[in-house]
Design a protein around this motif. Structure first.
Motif, mmCIF file in Angstrom:
data_model
loop_
_atom_site.group_PDB
_atom_site.id
_atom_site.type_symbol
_atom_site.label_atom_id
_atom_site.label_comp_id
_atom_site.label_asym_id
_atom_site.label_seq_id
_atom_site.Cartn_x
_atom_site.Cartn_y
_atom_site.Cartn_z
ATOM 1 N N LYS A 25 0.887 -0.854 0.493
ATOM 2 C CA LYS A 25 0.096 -0.292 -0.002
ATOM 3 C C LYS A 25 0.832 1.209 -0.152
ATOM 4 C CE LYS A 25 -3.507 2.130 2.474
ATOM 5 N NZ LYS A 25 -4.848 1.869 4.143
ATOM 6 N N GLU A 26 1.704 1.307 0.701
ATOM 7 C CA GLU A 26 2.778 2.482 0.707
ATOM 8 C C GLU A 26 4.389 1.823 0.691
ATOM 9 O OE1 GLU A 26 3.588 5.408 0.923
ATOM 10 O OE2 GLU A 26 1.291 5.679 0.283
ATOM 11 N N ILE A 27 5.021 0.752 1.000
ATOM 12 C CA ILE A 27 5.541 0.167 1.170
ATOM 13 C C ILE A 27 5.845 -0.317 -0.477
ATOM 14 C CG2 ILE A 27 7.471 -0.941 1.739
ATOM 15 C CD1 ILE A 27 6.371 -1.286 4.464
ATOM 16 N N VAL A 28 7.619 -0.053 -1.141
ATOM 17 C CA VAL A 28 7.814 -0.820 -1.956
ATOM 18 C C VAL A 28 8.772 -1.654 -2.414
ATOM 19 C CG1 VAL A 28 8.029 -0.713 -4.979
ATOM 20 C CG2 VAL A 28 6.726 0.937 -3.686
ATOM 21 N N TYR A 29 9.202 -2.841 -2.734
ATOM 22 C CA TYR A 29 10.457 -3.260 -2.630
ATOM 23 C C TYR A 29 10.587 -3.264 -4.262
ATOM 24 C CZ TYR A 29 9.432 -6.188 1.479
ATOM 25 O OH TYR A 29 8.417 -6.040 2.941
ATOM 26 N N LYS A 30 12.217 -2.843 -4.632
ATOM 27 C CA LYS A 30 13.217 -2.959 -5.761
ATOM 28 C C LYS A 30 14.006 -4.036 -5.590
ATOM 29 C CE LYS A 30 13.284 1.723 -6.576
ATOM 30 N NZ LYS A 30 13.922 2.170 -7.406
ATOM 31 N N VAL A 31 13.634 -4.410 -6.692
ATOM 32 C CA VAL A 31 14.926 -6.120 -7.243
ATOM 33 C C VAL A 31 14.803 -5.592 -8.416
ATOM 34 C CG1 VAL A 31 14.936 -8.078 -6.504
ATOM 35 C CG2 VAL A 31 12.747 -7.347 -5.774
ATOM 36 N N GLU A 32 16.733 -5.396 -8.841
ATOM 37 C CA GLU A 32 16.845 -5.188 -9.896
ATOM 38 C C GLU A 32 17.523 -6.206 -11.095
ATOM 39 O OE1 GLU A 32 21.116 -4.264 -8.457
ATOM 40 O OE2 GLU A 32 20.594 -2.076 -8.247
ATOM 41 N N LYS A 33 16.978 -7.235 -10.621
ATOM 42 C CA LYS A 33 16.838 -8.232 -11.204
ATOM 43 C C LYS A 33 16.260 -9.549 -10.853
ATOM 44 C CE LYS A 33 21.701 -9.559 -10.194
ATOM 45 N NZ LYS A 33 21.895 -9.290 -8.871
ATOM 46 N N ILE A 34 16.066 -9.965 -11.476
ATOM 47 C CA ILE A 34 15.097 -11.473 -11.409
ATOM 48 C C ILE A 34 15.964 -12.899 -10.446
ATOM 49 C CG2 ILE A 34 15.072 -12.490 -12.834
ATOM 50 C CD1 ILE A 34 11.962 -12.947 -10.460
ATOM 51 N N THR A 35 17.234 -12.455 -10.442
ATOM 52 C CA THR A 35 18.035 -13.628 -9.932
ATOM 53 C C THR A 35 18.242 -13.092 -8.622
ATOM 54 O OG1 THR A 35 19.448 -12.478 -11.251
ATOM 55 C CG2 THR A 35 19.061 -14.776 -11.727
ATOM 56 N N ASP A 36 17.989 -12.076 -7.939
ATOM 57 C CA ASP A 36 18.055 -11.931 -6.668
ATOM 58 C C ASP A 36 16.566 -12.904 -5.818
ATOM 59 O OD1 ASP A 36 19.630 -10.220 -6.102
ATOM 60 O OD2 ASP A 36 19.158 -8.978 -6.920
ATOM 61 N N LEU A 37 15.442 -13.210 -7.147
ATOM 62 C CA LEU A 37 14.991 -13.906 -6.267
ATOM 63 C C LEU A 37 14.621 -15.362 -6.644
ATOM 64 C CD1 LEU A 37 11.605 -11.420 -6.714
ATOM 65 C CD2 LEU A 37 12.906 -11.101 -4.696
ATOM 66 N N LEU A 38 15.675 -15.279 -7.302
ATOM 67 C CA LEU A 38 16.215 -16.970 -7.681
ATOM 68 C C LEU A 38 16.994 -17.902 -8.537
ATOM 69 C CD1 LEU A 38 14.130 -19.472 -8.698
ATOM 70 C CD2 LEU A 38 13.587 -18.357 -10.692
ATOM 71 N N PRO A 39 17.880 -17.302 -6.629
ATOM 72 C CA PRO A 39 18.633 -17.832 -6.917
ATOM 73 C C PRO A 39 19.033 -19.424 -7.301
ATOM 74 C CG PRO A 39 18.379 -17.467 -4.506
ATOM 75 C CD PRO A 39 17.931 -17.063 -5.172
ATOM 76 N N LEU A 40 20.630 -19.794 -8.077
ATOM 77 C CA LEU A 40 21.425 -20.871 -8.079
ATOM 78 C C LEU A 40 19.817 -21.935 -8.684
ATOM 79 C CD1 LEU A 40 21.645 -22.985 -4.606
ATOM 80 C CD2 LEU A 40 23.663 -22.226 -6.802
ATOM 81 N N SER A 41 19.424 -20.606 -9.862
ATOM 82 C CA SER A 41 18.224 -21.573 -10.741
ATOM 83 C C SER A 41 18.764 -22.378 -11.335
ATOM 84 C CB SER A 41 17.663 -20.113 -10.968
ATOM 85 O OG SER A 41 18.811 -19.678 -12.077
ATOM 86 N N PHE A 42 17.631 -23.326 -12.571
ATOM 87 C CA PHE A 42 18.534 -24.163 -13.426
ATOM 88 C C PHE A 42 18.298 -23.377 -14.881
ATOM 89 C CE2 PHE A 42 16.589 -26.567 -16.630
ATOM 90 C CZ PHE A 42 17.992 -28.067 -16.524
ATOM 91 N N ASP A 43 19.687 -24.152 -15.427
ATOM 92 C CA ASP A 43 19.996 -23.287 -16.591
ATOM 93 C C ASP A 43 20.318 -23.950 -17.154
ATOM 94 O OD1 ASP A 43 20.708 -21.606 -18.956
ATOM 95 O OD2 ASP A 43 21.239 -20.185 -17.650
ATOM 96 N N SER A 44 19.915 -25.156 -18.171
ATOM 97 C CA SER A 44 20.943 -25.635 -19.081
ATOM 98 C C SER A 44 22.165 -26.104 -20.033
ATOM 99 C CB SER A 44 19.756 -26.602 -19.631
ATOM 100 O OG SER A 44 18.680 -26.407 -20.712
ATOM 101 N N LEU A 45 21.572 -24.465 -20.031
ATOM 102 C CA LEU A 45 22.369 -24.017 -21.601
ATOM 103 C C LEU A 45 23.519 -23.456 -20.822
ATOM 104 C CD1 LEU A 45 19.627 -21.242 -23.599
ATOM 105 C CD2 LEU A 45 20.995 -23.521 -23.361
#
Ligand code: THU
Length: 158
Positions: free
Chosen positions: A136-156
């Motif tokens: 409502k008043e507070i906002v979270y700013k995240v610079e890149k999605i990898t901050d919210l999904l570390p150690l993600s699967f990436d076969s490439l």
């Protein structure tokens, strides 16, 4: 034994501290909650996607009586954006949620499935996807999605 420490940067600010374009995207996400179809959860979520060409598209959660058939606001907006503008990198996604007659106090954060889909957009265009998660008043700013999904699967990358 070695230990891996994972850190994530999340900036906490108020709506008034956002830049004009950030406020604009936030307002579009807040507007989108009105188009949510959520008769089962009664939890209305809106998402707004800013593309690299400046185009903005929004989406809302769309539920179904067969519960798993529904879709979150983030994926609704993102898939629509990619379907309409497949060549445009995704720059920012803003998310807002409304329930019991008001916007939620604490910003909501995308579910695991949405994080995975946002990660794909980040990798697909090789461009960081920023997130603006609006309370409502507070906002979270995240610079890149990898901050919210570390150690993600990436076969490439293997
Ligand atoms: N939902 C979203 O649309 N986005 C989120 O980030 C979290 C949850 C939806 C799914 C479901 O329709 C409702 O909110 C309750 O979970």
């Amino acid at each position: 034994m070695k230990e891996l420490k994972i850190t994530a940067k999340i900036q906490v600010c108020s709506y008034n501290e956002l830049t004009f374009p950030e406020k604009n995207l936030t307002n579009i996400a807040k507007e989108a909650v009105k188009r949510s179809y959520s008769p089962y959860s009664k939890f209305q979520v809106g998402a707004a996607v800013l593309l690299n060409n400046g185009e903005m598209v929004s989406g809302s959660n769309q539920e179904n009586v067969a519960y798993p058939s529904g879709l979150c606001a983030e994926r609704t907006a993102l898939f629509y954006a990619n379907a309409q503008f497949p060549d445009e990198a995704v720059d920012t996604i803003a998310v807002a949620a409304y329930t019991n007659g008001d916007f939620v106090e604490e910003p909501i954060s995308p579910c695991g499935a949405c994080r995975q889909v946002i990660l794909e957009a980040q990798n697909r265009y090789n461009h960081p996807v920023q997130m603006i998660l609006c309370g409502k008043e507070i906002v979270y700013k995240v610079e890149k999605i990898t901050d919210l999904l570390p150690l993600s699967f990436d076969s490439l990358s293997k």
